[in-house]
Design a protein around this motif. Structure first.
Motif, PDB file in Angstrom:
ATOM      1  N   CYS A  93      -5.161   3.700   8.237  1.00 20.29           N
ATOM      2  CA  CYS A  93      -5.703   2.284   8.655  1.00 20.29           C
ATOM      3  C   CYS A  93      -6.852   2.073   9.877  1.00 20.29           C
ATOM      4  O   CYS A  93      -7.909   2.102  10.085  1.00 20.29           O
ATOM      5  N   ALA A 109      -9.655  -1.141   5.747  1.00 19.46           N
ATOM      6  CA  ALA A 109      -8.205  -2.317   6.458  1.00 19.46           C
ATOM      7  C   ALA A 109      -9.212  -2.763   7.277  1.00 19.46           C
ATOM      8  O   ALA A 109      -9.881  -2.992   8.189  1.00 19.46           O
ATOM      9  N   VAL A 125      -5.053  -4.025   3.695  1.00 15.00           N
ATOM     10  CA  VAL A 125      -5.987  -3.110   3.574  1.00 15.00           C
ATOM     11  C   VAL A 125      -6.696  -3.408   1.838  1.00 15.00           C
ATOM     12  O   VAL A 125      -6.024  -3.775   1.319  1.00 15.00           O
ATOM     13  N   TRP A 162      -1.959  -4.966   9.029  1.00  8.99           N
ATOM     14  CA  TRP A 162      -2.651  -4.742   8.523  1.00  8.99           C
ATOM     15  C   TRP A 162      -3.283  -5.060   7.190  1.00  8.99           C
ATOM     16  O   TRP A 162      -1.898  -5.084   6.547  1.00  8.99           O
ATOM     17  N   THR A 194       0.962  -1.365   0.140  1.00  8.75           N
ATOM     18  CA  THR A 194      -0.185   0.364  -0.253  1.00  8.75           C
ATOM     19  C   THR A 194       0.950   1.004  -0.080  1.00  8.75           C
ATOM     20  O   THR A 194       0.360   2.128  -0.597  1.00  8.75           O
TER      21      THR A 194
END
Length: 92
Positions: free
Chosen positions: A28, A35, A47, A45, A13
């Protein structure tokens, strides 16, 4: 699109948006990007790719995604031509 292809890592990302991983995590947490953070030992995380693409489409990314950049083109056919150009510049 398979389930795995729908999600990007923080690093992916960040590369797509031209920002650092810290900024992606921050986005996020604030809900700027769609996410989720799975529970468990990894808890990194993930996304939603569509969210990143929408961010780019709206012009909110700091740079174009890496895949849209063209390959760099050499301006010189060979090294001798490069040195000849350097010699000419030195004469100026």
């Amino acid at each position: 699109m398979t389930e795995l292809n729908r999600w990007l890592t923080v690093k992916q990302t960040a590369a797509q948006l031209g920002i650092c991983a810290y900024s992606v995590r921050n986005m996020c947490e604030r809900g700027v990007l769609q996410a989720y953070r799975p529970t468990g030992p990894t808890g990194h995380w993930r996304v939603l790719k569509a969210s990143v693409q929408e961010h780019i489409r709206k012009g909110l990314a700091h740079t174009a995604p890496a895949e849209v950049f063209e390959e760099p083109q050499d301006d010189f056919d060979d090294i001798d031509e490069t040195f000849a150009l350097i010699d000419e510049i030195k004469k100026l």
